[in-house]
Write an enzyme that holds these catalytic residues in place. Structure first.
Site, PDB file in Angstrom:
ATOM      1  N   HIS A   5      51.163 -16.070   0.943  1.00  0.00           N
ATOM      2  CA  HIS A   5      50.515 -16.723  -0.398  1.00  0.00           C
ATOM      3  C   HIS A   5      51.187 -17.840  -1.306  1.00  0.00           C
ATOM      4  O   HIS A   5      52.596 -17.503  -1.271  1.00  0.00           O
ATOM      5  CB  HIS A   5      49.944 -15.458  -1.374  1.00  0.00           C
ATOM      6  CG  HIS A   5      51.069 -14.768  -1.876  1.00  0.00           C
ATOM      7  ND1 HIS A   5      52.024 -15.211  -2.686  1.00  0.00           N
ATOM      8  CD2 HIS A   5      51.913 -13.513  -1.352  1.00  0.00           C
ATOM      9  CE1 HIS A   5      52.743 -14.048  -3.312  1.00  0.00           C
ATOM     10  NE2 HIS A   5      52.796 -13.300  -2.253  1.00  0.00           N
ATOM     11  N   ASP A   6      50.478 -18.833  -1.333  1.00  0.00           N
ATOM     12  CA  ASP A   6      51.132 -19.727  -2.331  1.00  0.00           C
ATOM     13  C   ASP A   6      52.069 -20.774  -1.779  1.00  0.00           C
ATOM     14  O   ASP A   6      52.758 -21.505  -2.276  1.00  0.00           O
ATOM     15  CB  ASP A   6      51.649 -19.212  -3.757  1.00  0.00           C
ATOM     16  CG  ASP A   6      50.551 -18.384  -4.412  1.00  0.00           C
ATOM     17  OD1 ASP A   6      49.595 -19.013  -4.878  1.00  0.00           O
ATOM     18  OD2 ASP A   6      50.739 -17.336  -4.256  1.00  0.00           O
ATOM     19  N   GLY A  55      55.911 -15.539   0.050  1.00  0.00           N
ATOM     20  CA  GLY A  55      55.347 -16.190  -0.876  1.00  0.00           C
ATOM     21  C   GLY A  55      56.052 -17.122  -1.691  1.00  0.00           C
ATOM     22  O   GLY A  55      57.319 -17.248  -1.982  1.00  0.00           O
TER      23      GLY A  55
END
Length: 262
Positions: A121-122, A139
């Site tokens: 994520h991200d 992340g």
């Protein structure tokens, strides 16, 4: 019309260009958009608010747009955005972003992403990246253009990999990796300048010479990061043809929160 295999499941709300090809047993969710010329192999699952650009080739068993592996995620409508002309090999997993960051996991253009790669994520992944088998980004990782991440390497949360850097096989990346450098190992260590990569990208002898000088200033003269940055400013006056490369390095050093690999 879009070529969808009879065994694939494509939500009627998904937006697929008419030239997209979807292989057997693939599953495409309602918030997915896929651009012209892209192909999705057998048994892929593409879900979430996922946008995929033009001319991507996604091989079998990939999972794109699944919810983040983050306990704080609470169903927010975050995104995965994939650019154009990427090759995504078997069993890759790219997750949505989180509300704790910009809310978008972003992958650029012309990337070569081998089997079993995980992009969490991200993450913000640039263009012309190579990620070898089983490389993993935790992340919030940032990867600059033309970087290479070797197989079985792991990059910790919030680390940054500079443009044109090379991460060797099975490395543990717990510090920021400055542009143009080669690193490997556990603990991570800088081995030198990515000369092979720079020559393949037609860097001039003058630019490569300037990058080697930067390596000496940062790693061979016992300077602190701030002292090295001051020396880089003087180097710009001496080597104006490499001003953009020196500026790239200086900006990276100036914004390193985790500290740089040594």
């Amino acid at each position: 019309m879009t070529q969808v295999h009879s065994t694939a499941i494509v939500d009627p709300k998904a937006e697929l260009d008419t030239s997209v090809k979807i292989g057997p047993y693939a599953v495409i969710g309602p918030h997915v958009r896929i651009g012209a010329g892209s192909t999705v192999g057998p048994h892929c699952v593409i879900e979430g608010h996922t946008t995929i650009g033009r001319d991507n080739r996604i091989f079998q068993f990939a999972s794109l747009g699944a919810v983040p592996q983050d306990k704080k995620y609470d169903g927010e409508p975050t995104e995965l955005v994939v650019g154009d002309r990427n090759t995504v090999r078997e069993f890759c997993t790219f997750n949505l972003g989180t509300a704790q960051d910009a809310g978008v996991t972003r992958i650029g253009n012309d990337n070569w992403i081998m089997a079993y790669v995980h992009i969490a994520h991200d993450c913000q992944v640039g263009n012309q990246i190579t990620m070898a088998n089983n490389a993993t980004l935790a992340g919030h990782v940032e990867v600059g253009d033309w970087a290479t991440v070797g197989g079985l390497s792991g990059v910790l949360q919030r680390m940054r990999i500079g443009a044109h850097a090379m991460i060797g096989f099975a490395s543990h990346v717990g510090k920021d990796v400055p542009p143009f450098m080669v690193v490997d190992g556990h603990p991570l260590a800088v081995r030198g300048v990515n000369l092979v990569g720079l020559r393949r990208r037609d860097f001039s002898a003058e630019r490569i010479g300037a990058i080697r000088e930067m390596h000496k200033l940062i790693y061979r003269q016992g300077k602190t990061v701030e002292e090295a940055r001051s020396a880089l400013a003087a180097l710009t006056a001496q080597l104006p043809e490499a001003a953009a490369d020196i500026s790239l390095m200086d900006a990276f050093l100036a914004t390193s929160a985790a500290g740089i690999a040594r």
